[in-house]
Design an enzyme around this catalytic site. Sequence first.
Site, mmCIF file in Angstrom:
data_model
loop_
_atom_site.group_PDB
_atom_site.id
_atom_site.type_symbol
_atom_site.label_atom_id
_atom_site.label_comp_id
_atom_site.label_asym_id
_atom_site.label_seq_id
_atom_site.Cartn_x
_atom_site.Cartn_y
_atom_site.Cartn_z
ATOM 1 C CE LYS A 76 -3.232 2.649 2.741
ATOM 2 N NZ LYS A 76 -3.845 2.868 4.061
ATOM 3 C CB ALA A 131 -7.968 7.619 3.861
ATOM 4 C CG ASN A 150 -6.786 1.684 11.387
ATOM 5 O OD1 ASN A 150 -5.621 1.349 11.265
ATOM 6 N ND2 ASN A 150 -7.394 1.540 12.556
#
Lengths: 263, 64
Positions: free
Chosen positions: A100, A188, A210
């Site tokens: 990533k 994100a 996350n």
Amino acid sequence: MQTKGCLTIYGEQIKSRLLIGSALYPSPDIMTQSIVASGAEIVTVSLRRQQSAAAGDDFWQLIKNTGLKILPNTAGCHSVKEAITLAKMCREVFATDWIKLELIGDDYNLQPDPFALLEATKILIKDGFKVLPYCTDDLVLCQRLNELGCEVLMPWGAPIGTGKGLLNSYNLKTIRERLPDTTLIVDAGLGLPSHACQALEMGYDAVLLNSAIAGAGCPITMSRAFKAAVEAGRFAYKAKAMPEKDVAAPSTPTMGMPFWHQQ
Amino acid sequence: MNITINGELLNVNNKALVEVLQSFGAAAPFAVAVNSEFIPQSQHSNYVLNEGDSVELLSPIQGG
């Protein structure tokens, strides 16, 4: 575009359309339970200076015990050289050629540097890496990354950790339209399960997040919510939404309406 | 000979990378870079450090 049941990442079939990060959880136990509850098959990790060997090994054992596929990142890198060196180190430690690729261009919003990203991608692909670039929602940048050989692109929904959702759905939709055969993952900026659902509804193949789970009041429950949202969004996409209209149209039949024109 | 490992200045007698890593307490899994260049594990045993080299010893950590 991914029209069948599985998400495809560089030829590998992945059932879950939720990729999850391993950072920021209140405890290692909550991290593990949240990851399991998400149903994710891919978890992101990173490399940092070895401080306490025991602590680092504990974390790594927990992640290995999940049995999930590992997606290492180059988070925090600001130059092509840093990112390439870290990618190579990741490949050795994690035994994967997936990377990533994160290359930050501005510390205020942690916006990816599009120019450095292209340069690093070119070098890494030539070196055998399978690059999953974290990029902005710029169509031409995505096209260039695709032309370099990226089979997966990961445009942002919003800056990392903001939880703002899909700030520019027009751009994201345009990328989907123009790159119909590329695996697209919103990476994100998501904060709510509805944000993930929107991404899947518009045809994105998956989401990576996350903070939205780790920063929730109850990460494990939020993890389940995101799992359900991703599934709902994918179902909705496959079902094809009704066309949006500007004028109201009654859903209940007007034929046989009593008291019709009596007033 | 002075080197740095993970930003920490060290005076070492041995120039062999693998021995410096052992004396530093490096615990697997880890990867190494010297002066920002990745050094594959297969080269550790033959790699010789020089005065002023900067060694980065990295291990898995949480990531998003």
